[in-house]
Design an enzyme around this catalytic site. Structure first.
Site, PDB file in Angstrom:
ATOM      1  N   PHE A  35       0.763  -1.362   0.141  1.00  0.00           N
ATOM      2  CA  PHE A  35      -0.092  -0.009   0.040  1.00  0.00           C
ATOM      3  C   PHE A  35       0.894   1.283  -0.091  1.00  0.00           C
ATOM      4  O   PHE A  35       0.404   2.112  -0.657  1.00  0.00           O
ATOM      5  CB  PHE A  35      -0.877  -0.017   1.246  1.00  0.00           C
ATOM      6  CG  PHE A  35      -2.134  -0.688   1.082  1.00  0.00           C
ATOM      7  CD1 PHE A  35      -2.534  -1.103   0.035  1.00  0.00           C
ATOM      8  CD2 PHE A  35      -2.844  -1.010   2.443  1.00  0.00           C
ATOM      9  CE1 PHE A  35      -3.789  -2.054  -0.181  1.00  0.00           C
ATOM     10  CE2 PHE A  35      -4.084  -1.800   2.305  1.00  0.00           C
ATOM     11  CZ  PHE A  35      -4.360  -2.286   1.059  1.00  0.00           C
ATOM     12  N   ILE A 105      -3.333 -10.758   2.799  1.00  0.00           N
ATOM     13  CA  ILE A 105      -4.491 -11.286   2.702  1.00  0.00           C
ATOM     14  C   ILE A 105      -4.350 -12.388   1.298  1.00  0.00           C
ATOM     15  O   ILE A 105      -5.250 -12.647   0.617  1.00  0.00           O
ATOM     16  CB  ILE A 105      -5.722 -10.402   2.178  1.00  0.00           C
ATOM     17  CG1 ILE A 105      -5.167  -9.229   1.250  1.00  0.00           C
ATOM     18  CG2 ILE A 105      -6.227  -9.722   3.721  1.00  0.00           C
ATOM     19  CD1 ILE A 105      -6.327  -8.358   1.054  1.00  0.00           C
ATOM     20  N   ASP A 106      -3.105 -12.774   1.144  1.00  0.00           N
ATOM     21  CA  ASP A 106      -2.794 -13.381  -0.304  1.00  0.00           C
ATOM     22  C   ASP A 106      -2.350 -14.895  -0.144  1.00  0.00           C
ATOM     23  O   ASP A 106      -2.245 -15.270  -1.132  1.00  0.00           O
ATOM     24  CB  ASP A 106      -1.470 -12.838  -0.896  1.00  0.00           C
ATOM     25  CG  ASP A 106      -0.444 -12.651   0.035  1.00  0.00           C
ATOM     26  OD1 ASP A 106      -0.055 -13.495   0.947  1.00  0.00           O
ATOM     27  OD2 ASP A 106       0.748 -11.758  -0.127  1.00  0.00           O
ATOM     28  N   HIS A 121      -6.217 -10.035   8.917  1.00  0.00           N
ATOM     29  CA  HIS A 121      -7.036  -9.431   7.943  1.00  0.00           C
ATOM     30  C   HIS A 121      -7.901 -10.090   6.746  1.00  0.00           C
ATOM     31  O   HIS A 121      -8.378  -9.629   5.875  1.00  0.00           O
ATOM     32  CB  HIS A 121      -6.248  -8.352   7.221  1.00  0.00           C
ATOM     33  CG  HIS A 121      -5.828  -7.108   8.129  1.00  0.00           C
ATOM     34  ND1 HIS A 121      -4.821  -6.244   7.713  1.00  0.00           N
ATOM     35  CD2 HIS A 121      -6.337  -6.886   9.357  1.00  0.00           C
ATOM     36  CE1 HIS A 121      -4.704  -5.650   8.866  1.00  0.00           C
ATOM     37  NE2 HIS A 121      -5.341  -5.761   9.819  1.00  0.00           N
ATOM     38  N   CYS A 129     -21.289 -15.101   1.499  1.00  0.00           N
ATOM     39  CA  CYS A 129     -22.487 -14.109   0.814  1.00  0.00           C
ATOM     40  C   CYS A 129     -22.608 -13.126   2.170  1.00  0.00           C
ATOM     41  O   CYS A 129     -22.668 -13.398   3.195  1.00  0.00           O
ATOM     42  CB  CYS A 129     -23.596 -14.948   0.793  1.00  0.00           C
ATOM     43  SG  CYS A 129     -25.084 -13.887   0.628  1.00  0.00           S
ATOM     44  N   CYS A 150     -24.720 -14.408  -4.807  1.00  0.00           N
ATOM     45  CA  CYS A 150     -25.048 -15.682  -4.076  1.00  0.00           C
ATOM     46  C   CYS A 150     -26.620 -16.018  -4.699  1.00  0.00           C
ATOM     47  O   CYS A 150     -27.215 -15.531  -5.471  1.00  0.00           O
ATOM     48  CB  CYS A 150     -25.276 -15.499  -2.536  1.00  0.00           C
ATOM     49  SG  CYS A 150     -25.685 -17.010  -1.861  1.00  0.00           S
ATOM     50  N   THR A 190       6.154  -4.340   7.064  1.00  0.00           N
ATOM     51  CA  THR A 190       4.943  -3.539   7.235  1.00  0.00           C
ATOM     52  C   THR A 190       5.444  -2.170   7.685  1.00  0.00           C
ATOM     53  O   THR A 190       6.299  -2.026   8.562  1.00  0.00           O
ATOM     54  CB  THR A 190       4.369  -4.423   8.523  1.00  0.00           C
ATOM     55  OG1 THR A 190       3.272  -3.540   8.939  1.00  0.00           O
ATOM     56  CG2 THR A 190       5.244  -4.880   9.510  1.00  0.00           C
TER      57      THR A 190
HETATM   58  P1  CNA Z   1       2.268  -1.230   3.966  1.00  0.00           P
HETATM   59  O1  CNA Z   1       1.576   0.178   4.845  1.00  0.00           O
HETATM   60  O2  CNA Z   1       1.943  -1.069   2.524  1.00  0.00           O
HETATM   61  O3  CNA Z   1       3.535  -1.327   4.250  1.00  0.00           O
HETATM   62  C1  CNA Z   1       4.487  -2.108   3.436  1.00  0.00           C
HETATM   63  C2  CNA Z   1       6.006  -1.610   4.235  1.00  0.00           C
HETATM   64  O4  CNA Z   1       6.769  -2.884   3.553  1.00  0.00           O
HETATM   65  C3  CNA Z   1       6.320  -0.478   3.731  1.00  0.00           C
HETATM   66  O5  CNA Z   1       6.869   0.243   4.993  1.00  0.00           O
HETATM   67  C4  CNA Z   1       7.659  -0.705   2.993  1.00  0.00           C
HETATM   68  O6  CNA Z   1       8.877   0.094   2.948  1.00  0.00           O
HETATM   69  C5  CNA Z   1       7.844  -2.200   3.323  1.00  0.00           C
HETATM   70  N1  CNA Z   1       8.482  -3.024   1.882  1.00  0.00           N
HETATM   71  C6  CNA Z   1       8.037  -3.069   0.737  1.00  0.00           C
HETATM   72  N2  CNA Z   1       8.807  -3.927   0.123  1.00  0.00           N
HETATM   73  C7  CNA Z   1       9.592  -4.425   1.062  1.00  0.00           C
HETATM   74  C8  CNA Z   1      10.710  -5.553   1.008  1.00  0.00           C
HETATM   75  N3  CNA Z   1      10.677  -6.302  -0.262  1.00  0.00           N
HETATM   76  N4  CNA Z   1      11.325  -5.697   2.066  1.00  0.00           N
HETATM   77  C9  CNA Z   1      11.296  -5.217   3.147  1.00  0.00           C
HETATM   78  N5  CNA Z   1      10.294  -4.246   3.366  1.00  0.00           N
HETATM   79  C10 CNA Z   1       9.394  -3.684   2.276  1.00  0.00           C
HETATM   80  O7  CNA Z   1       1.541  -2.462   4.333  1.00  0.00           O
HETATM   81  P2  CNA Z   1       1.222  -3.178   5.744  1.00  0.00           P
HETATM   82  O8  CNA Z   1       0.948  -4.676   5.547  1.00  0.00           O
HETATM   83  O9  CNA Z   1       2.109  -2.469   6.765  1.00  0.00           O
HETATM   84  O10 CNA Z   1      -0.323  -2.528   5.928  1.00  0.00           O
HETATM   85  C11 CNA Z   1      -1.437  -3.419   6.256  1.00  0.00           C
HETATM   86  C12 CNA Z   1      -2.414  -3.428   5.163  1.00  0.00           C
HETATM   87  C13 CNA Z   1      -1.621  -3.656   3.767  1.00  0.00           C
HETATM   88  C14 CNA Z   1      -3.116  -4.838   5.543  1.00  0.00           C
HETATM   89  O11 CNA Z   1      -4.443  -4.729   5.823  1.00  0.00           O
HETATM   90  C15 CNA Z   1      -2.913  -5.779   4.222  1.00  0.00           C
HETATM   91  O12 CNA Z   1      -4.223  -6.497   3.890  1.00  0.00           O
HETATM   92  C16 CNA Z   1      -2.736  -4.928   3.173  1.00  0.00           C
HETATM   93  N6  CNA Z   1      -2.099  -5.295   1.904  1.00  0.00           N
HETATM   94  C17 CNA Z   1      -1.874  -6.769   1.717  1.00  0.00           C
HETATM   95  C18 CNA Z   1      -1.184  -6.983   0.504  1.00  0.00           C
HETATM   96  C19 CNA Z   1      -0.899  -8.563   0.481  1.00  0.00           C
HETATM   97  O13 CNA Z   1      -1.764  -9.510   1.275  1.00  0.00           O
HETATM   98  N7  CNA Z   1       0.069  -9.044  -0.247  1.00  0.00           N
HETATM   99  C20 CNA Z   1      -0.987  -6.323  -0.434  1.00  0.00           C
HETATM  100  C21 CNA Z   1      -1.106  -4.906  -0.398  1.00  0.00           C
HETATM  101  C22 CNA Z   1      -1.998  -4.429   0.902  1.00  0.00           C
END
Ligand code: CNA
Length: 238
Positions: A35, A105-106, A121, A129, A150, A190
């Protein structure tokens, strides 16, 4: 090998109750955008901000617009676990890691073989549904154009926690239990910006808190070791 990776290896070697707490950054090396990175979803332009589209009230009022975003941006089709997911699953199999607690959520931790995954999450791999509550295959969200429905006529929704919705109580209690009892907590990929999930790390009471994140987070001051590299590359070395 750099000094920080060496330190991390030693900490892992001396621990048998490791807990991993992660987020979207864990899956960027699998090709799923996060995000808040510069190329993340929050820095792209839509008719509504993603936080709005991914909220309960928006989903209720505008399921068509939600599903446009879902089809366009929440696709995880073809994504494969990367070195971070794979090494975490191995650490669990080796009896060193007790739980993966993820905001993702993947489903990629499970795809890598992790068994004890607490999905704060929810998951895009499940659906139900919104009217009658029946569980349905998540496939129907991927293949349908427009809004999947549904048999009862209700709108199908992914089993994810939207903004304005509460986290599952049992998942939160489980996460608190594992974090509180961990001898080592690794936080990775994160921004720690989404609450209440991010607040769970405050239950950690040990002295081996490792943060692996490309950018700063609000928990940097608490960390015993900070690594600013890509998490897949880090885990491929431990
Ligand atoms: P975020 O807020 O987008 O933060 C991601 C963090 O990861 C940032 O601080 C980046 O600098 C860091 N980052 C990115 N790539 C790398 C890497 N390769 N190595 C190390 N650090 C990295 O996402 P959060 O997860 O903190 O926020 C929570 C949300 C995002 C949740 O509710 C998720 O459901 C949601 N989300 C999930 C997905 C998924 O399931 N893959 C994708 C996008 C968003």
């Amino acid at each position: 090998m750099n000094e920080n990776i060496q330190k991390l290896r030693e900490m892992v070697r001396g621990s048998d109750n490791i807990v991993f707490f992660g987020g979207a950054g864990v899956s960027t090396e699998s090709g799923i955008p996060d995000f808040r990175s510069v190329d993340g979803l929050y820095n792209q332009t839509y008719a509504f901000p993603p936080e709005t589209i991914l909220s309960h009230s928006f989903f209720e009022k505008n399921p068509e617009e939600y599903y446009r975003f879902h089809h366009d941006k929440l696709s995880i089709a073809g994504a494969k676990p990367n070195a971070a997911h794979i090494r975490l699953a191995q650490l669990e199999a080796e009896g060193k890691l007790r739980a993966v607690i993820t905001q993702n959520i993947d489903g990629l931790h499970q795809a890598a073989g992790s068994k004890n995954v607490l999905e704060l999450h929810g998951s895009l791999l499940r659906a139900y549904c919104s009217r009658c509550g029946k569980s349905v295959s998540a496939e129907c969200m991927n293949v349908s154009e427009g809004v999947p429905r549904c048999d009862c006529g209700g709108v199908i929704r992914p089993d994810i926690v939207l903004y304005e919705e509460a986290l599952d109580d049992d998942t939160v209690s489980g996460a608190i239990h594992f974090i509180r009892n961990a001898d080592m907590l690794i936080i990775g990929g994160t921004s720690l910006a989404v609450y209440p999930a991010a607040g769970l790390i405050n239950y950690y009471r040990g002295h081996k808190l490792v943060l692996i994140n490309r950018t700063e987070t609000g928990a940097d001051a608490m960390a015993d070791l900070i690594i600013r590299d890509k998490i897949g590359e880090v885990f491929s070395q431990i």
